[in-house]
Write a protein that holds these residues in place. Sequence first.
Motif, PDB file in Angstrom:
ATOM      1  N   THR A 162       0.843  -1.187   0.000  1.00 28.62           N
ATOM      2  CA  THR A 162       0.000   0.000   0.000  1.00 28.62           C
ATOM      3  C   THR A 162       0.881   1.240   0.000  1.00 28.62           C
ATOM      4  O   THR A 162       2.026   1.215   0.460  1.00 28.62           O
ATOM      5  N   ALA A 163       0.318   2.333  -0.514  1.00 31.70           N
ATOM      6  CA  ALA A 163       1.005   3.614  -0.482  1.00 31.70           C
ATOM      7  C   ALA A 163      -0.034   4.724  -0.533  1.00 31.70           C
ATOM      8  O   ALA A 163      -1.062   4.594  -1.219  1.00 31.70           O
ATOM      9  N   ARG A 164       0.241   5.803   0.163  1.00 30.37           N
ATOM     10  CA  ARG A 164      -0.648   6.957   0.134  1.00 30.37           C
ATOM     11  C   ARG A 164      -0.455   7.714  -1.180  1.00 30.37           C
ATOM     12  O   ARG A 164       0.672   7.952  -1.613  1.00 30.37           O
ATOM     13  N   VAL A 165      -1.553   8.085  -1.795  1.00 31.55           N
ATOM     14  CA  VAL A 165      -1.508   8.854  -3.032  1.00 31.55           C
ATOM     15  C   VAL A 165      -1.537  10.339  -2.684  1.00 31.55           C
ATOM     16  O   VAL A 165      -2.405  10.793  -1.936  1.00 31.55           O
ATOM     17  N   ILE A 202     -12.470  10.055   1.529  1.00 31.95           N
ATOM     18  CA  ILE A 202     -11.801   9.320   0.453  1.00 31.95           C
ATOM     19  C   ILE A 202     -11.097   8.119   1.077  1.00 31.95           C
ATOM     20  O   ILE A 202     -11.007   8.008   2.304  1.00 31.95           O
ATOM     21  N   ASP A 203     -10.589   7.240   0.250  1.00 33.46           N
ATOM     22  CA  ASP A 203      -9.621   6.242   0.690  1.00 33.46           C
ATOM     23  C   ASP A 203      -8.278   6.686   0.123  1.00 33.46           C
ATOM     24  O   ASP A 203      -8.059   6.599  -1.086  1.00 33.46           O
ATOM     25  N   ARG A 207      -3.616   0.377  -3.419  1.00 35.39           N
ATOM     26  CA  ARG A 207      -3.273  -0.991  -3.030  1.00 35.39           C
ATOM     27  C   ARG A 207      -2.731  -1.767  -4.228  1.00 35.39           C
ATOM     28  O   ARG A 207      -3.268  -1.647  -5.335  1.00 35.39           O
ATOM     29  N   THR A 208      -1.708  -2.565  -3.966  1.00 38.04           N
ATOM     30  CA  THR A 208      -1.102  -3.390  -5.010  1.00 38.04           C
ATOM     31  C   THR A 208      -1.096  -4.839  -4.552  1.00 38.04           C
ATOM     32  O   THR A 208      -0.564  -5.159  -3.483  1.00 38.04           O
ATOM     33  N   LEU A 209      -1.688  -5.693  -5.363  1.00 39.74           N
ATOM     34  CA  LEU A 209      -1.711  -7.138  -5.117  1.00 39.74           C
ATOM     35  C   LEU A 209      -0.914  -7.793  -6.237  1.00 39.74           C
ATOM     36  O   LEU A 209      -1.208  -7.601  -7.420  1.00 39.74           O
ATOM     37  N   MET A 292       2.065   4.031  -7.173  1.00 40.88           N
ATOM     38  CA  MET A 292       2.216   2.641  -7.624  1.00 40.88           C
ATOM     39  C   MET A 292       3.618   2.128  -7.324  1.00 40.88           C
ATOM     40  O   MET A 292       3.795   0.998  -6.839  1.00 40.88           O
ATOM     41  N   ARG A 293       4.584   2.955  -7.614  1.00 39.09           N
ATOM     42  CA  ARG A 293       5.967   2.550  -7.383  1.00 39.09           C
ATOM     43  C   ARG A 293       6.235   2.347  -5.892  1.00 39.09           C
ATOM     44  O   ARG A 293       6.876   1.364  -5.485  1.00 39.09           O
ATOM     45  N   ALA A 294       5.719   3.254  -5.056  1.00 36.43           N
ATOM     46  CA  ALA A 294       5.914   3.132  -3.608  1.00 36.43           C
ATOM     47  C   ALA A 294       5.197   1.903  -3.061  1.00 36.43           C
ATOM     48  O   ALA A 294       5.720   1.191  -2.193  1.00 36.43           O
TER      49      ALA A 294
END
Length: 449
Positions: A162-165, A202-203, A207-209, A292-294
């Motif tokens: 996960t990373a904050r946008v 907001i969320d 998230r990256t799976l 995305m990278r983070a």
Amino acid sequence: MATAFVASGRVRAASRSEFHMATFSADVTIPIGHPCMGGGIAPAREVVDPLLARGIVLLGEDRPLVLVAVDWCEIRNDAYDRWRSALAEAAGTDPSRVLVSSVHQHDAPVMDLEAERLLREQRAEGSVCDPAFHDQALRRVAAALKDALGSARRVDGIGTGTARVDRVASNRRYLLPDGSPSFGRTSATQDEYAREQPEGTIDPMLRTLSFWDGDRPVAALHAYAVHPMSYYGSGGVSSDFVGRARALMQEDHPEVFQIYLSGCSGNVTAGKYNDGSTENRPVLADRMYRAMRASWEATRRGPLERVGFRSTPLTLAPRDDEGFSVAELRDRLANDSRPFGQCLAAMGLSWRSRCEQGRPIDLPVIDLGPAVILLLPGESYVEYQLLAQRLLPDRFVMAVGYGECATGYVPTDRAVAEGDTNLLDWCWVAPGAEAVLAETMAKAIGAKT
């Protein structure tokens, strides 16, 4: 009994706890002249960048599971059914095990074949989509899926990150100086007061799976809740800033198949941080790419020990207030002087027909143990995504929106009570949807309530 899968050109049986994954991509760019956003904005005049359908097929001891993200605005009703059936046939599985999600860019098509049939039957000026192009594009996607099965790779691990946008999402809702709510913070907002107000609900997390073969990554799924538009409406077909961010990740990691999915973002836009200028598209793309990278760099890996699936029927009542009865929609289809008004009426009638036939929406869940993928219908509000995370606090929950899009917006009760102006036309479900969806969602993900 083990399900056969295709690997290295030969069919063999998957052993227990052995999984393989095929990845596929196909161009689904609409032709010049095709309607965008269901006829609500200018039709396609140029292709700024291609529209893609990118997906995975997960193969194991049970029937294959398919998940695909399509760079279209929406896929609705019988068009949605056709996607699930065609991809199921290509994968050798059941349509219920095919998860189709639109990314929801607006310079892209809405596909509702029944609505288009009604418009043509009426000889209306408005048009939602071209059925011939729809079928051609779907055949391309199904062929790409079938071909990909021959190069399925083993997957024995999953990763979650996960990373904050930073400075992308904001809720449509903000408070006016007198304390009353406004819902006018659109994707491109030029009102300085609206842009100065807090982000609202907001969320903030992307998230990256990911799926792995030993130490080698195979695919990465990224999901974030925001309407994926910077500027739009002039006929420039585009996957917009989220498509650019996805492409940048693909360039960075050519060996990892990249997919972007829009979360539950019916009431979330980039409006606080976006004035609609063309210069802002690469800015928003860069912020998404950095997240995305983070998220990728923060990935924690573990074994893929099981793949579960369940689908729960969801029945949402059709809207029946003033202007939305069958008789009123038919009158609007026949007599509305605005082509887009005709299109809205046809889409409303398409949804009503589905409801009258007693066909519920499927609420599918892919259960990977520590991680869960949940697909919600239409423009579900972000509160449903946040609720899913609260219901399963110890698991990685990837809530995805824009599944069966026939509902239009699926608002919260508060939004209805406060008079959310976005619900004036692009919402075909009756008030009270919140309790029904929340209860069905909890059942679908196996949460204790």
